[in-house]
Design an enzyme around this catalytic site. Structure first.
Site, PDB file in Angstrom:
ATOM      1  N   GLN A   1       0.848  -1.188   0.000  1.00 56.45           N
ATOM      2  CA  GLN A   1       0.000   0.000   0.000  1.00 56.45           C
ATOM      3  C   GLN A   1       0.888   1.243   0.000  1.00 56.45           C
ATOM      4  OE1 GLN A   1      -2.023   1.952   3.356  1.00 56.45           O
ATOM      5  NE2 GLN A   1      -3.941   1.293   2.397  1.00 56.45           N
TER       6      GLN A   1
ATOM      7  N   TYR B   1      -5.411  11.303   3.503  1.00 49.31           N
ATOM      8  CA  TYR B   1      -4.042  11.510   3.050  1.00 49.31           C
ATOM      9  C   TYR B   1      -4.012  12.177   1.674  1.00 49.31           C
ATOM     10  CZ  TYR B   1      -2.972   8.581   7.068  1.00 49.31           C
ATOM     11  OH  TYR B   1      -2.879   8.077   8.337  1.00 49.31           O
TER      12      TYR B   1
END
Length: 369
Positions: A99, A185
């Protein structure tokens, strides 16, 4: 009735042995220079029974770091450090995606090169009084600074970092990468109207705000093939003071754009309704608008996950805390064995200072009396 959770699934070019995926879980066991440590290979190999392991967030950029001991993938040393991890997982029969997680404005200068200021689409500071859902791991007890807005060269640079990190990940032996476009994010900061106030081609309309994410995916796909790329989304949730004026319209558009590309999967978090500020059904929204493999995440147990798969609402389910505490989770589901309880105080650190505590010391069934 056979458990659909334990049935195989084709994901891009990967044959997953089951639909019990390991969700990305921040663990903070890398070196301070963000290079993976040997114990990380042991940890992930223990969990190779997952249909697909999705690693903890891996920082793709010098400006993307959010924590000490967070692993990264932007130097030769990082790439070399990950190779033993992927090798250990493959030798144990598993499949593993990295990820890629760039935190954008959710960090502090002391974590960045030269004490640089955090960067974001716009100079919008996270609300110091924000009391919504935050996934800071561990949580910080002070406000984040006002970030610097990326100029056009900076936007291109951070897109290139994602693309290069993807290339490095495949060279390091990963089966694919997941672009973290959730959690408040950087990609989510571009997507969301509250944090993206730009007036150029990366801001304003939903199409423009989606451009950063789409260019990351397209660039990465050109390098390694779209079938090696996955995306994580979290429609309707206010992570780290990042939200949108119309989540339904935004994420419907994003999922429609992702359809037809040939991605490995889209992972969608719904957190079982506990934090859905917009009151929408995230999994249903993604399923209606995306034509590929959907992986559901967020507070599922075996029964609720099986029910979801049997309904056709998702194709696989990713488990976080359950996989942290049960390295052989699919086997426990198959046999009906009891689950170990996770020790939350060791999620991001160990009280003794030893990385293995609460990390690699959870017993498997063979070691359980």
């Amino acid at each position: 009735m056979a458990l659909k959770l334990l049935s195989p699934l084709r994901v891009g070019k990967v044959d997953a042995a089951n639909r019990v995926f390991m969700a990305p879980c921040t663990r903070l066991r890398a070196d301070l220079d963000q290079t993976p440590t040997p114990i990380m290979a042991e940890y992930y190999a223990q969990r190779a029974g997952a249909g697909i392991i999705i690693t903890e967030g891996v920082n793709p950029s010098p400006l993307g770091r959010g924590e000490h001991n967070q692993p990264a993938m932007y130097t030769d040393a990082h790439e070399v450090g990950w190779a033993p991890v992927t090798d250990a997982v493959h030798r144990a029969g598993g499949r593993i995606f990295a990820q890629l997680m760039h935190v954008g404005r959710i960090t502090f200068p002391e974590l960045l090169p030269g004490a640089a200021n955090p960067v974001a689409p716009s100079a919008v500071r996270p609300d110091p009084g924000f009391r919504g859902y935050s996934i800071r791991c561990p949580r910080h007890d002070r406000p984040f600074p006002t970030p610097d807005a990326l100029d056009s060269a900076g936007v291109a640079r951070e897109i290139d970092h994602f693309v290069e990190a993807t290339t490095r990940a495949i060279r390091a032996g990963f089966d694919g990468v997941e672009i973290h476009a959730a959690g408040g994010y950087l990609p989510m900061q571009f997507l969301s109207s509250a944090t993206n106030l730009r007036t150029d081609s990366y801001g304003g309309s939903i199409e423009n705000r989606s451009r950063f994410l789409m260019e990351v995916i397209e660039g990465a796909g050109e390098r390694v093939g779209a079938e090696r790329i996955a995306v994580k989304l979290s429609p309707g949730f206010y992570f780290n003071d990042v939200h949108d004026d119309d989540s339904t319209a935004l994420y419907s558009y994003v999922c429609q754009r992702l359809s037809g590309i040939g991605l490995a999967f889209v992972e969608v978090s719904d957190y079982r309704g506990r934090h859905s500020e917009d009151g929408i059904d995230p999994i249903g929204l993604v399923r209606r608008n995306y034509d590929g493999v959907v992986v559901a995440n967020g507070g599922f147990d075996q029964d609720s996950a099986e029910e979801l798969l049997q309904s056709g609402a998702a194709d696989a389910v990713s488990f976080g805390g359950s996989f942290i505490a049960n390295p052989d989770l699919p086997k426990r589901f198959e046999t009906g064995a009891p689950l170990n309880a996770p020790v939350r105080s060791t999620y991001y650190t160990s009280p003794t200072g030893h990385f293995e505590v609460g990390y690699t010391d959870y017993p498997a069934l063979s070691a359980t009396p």
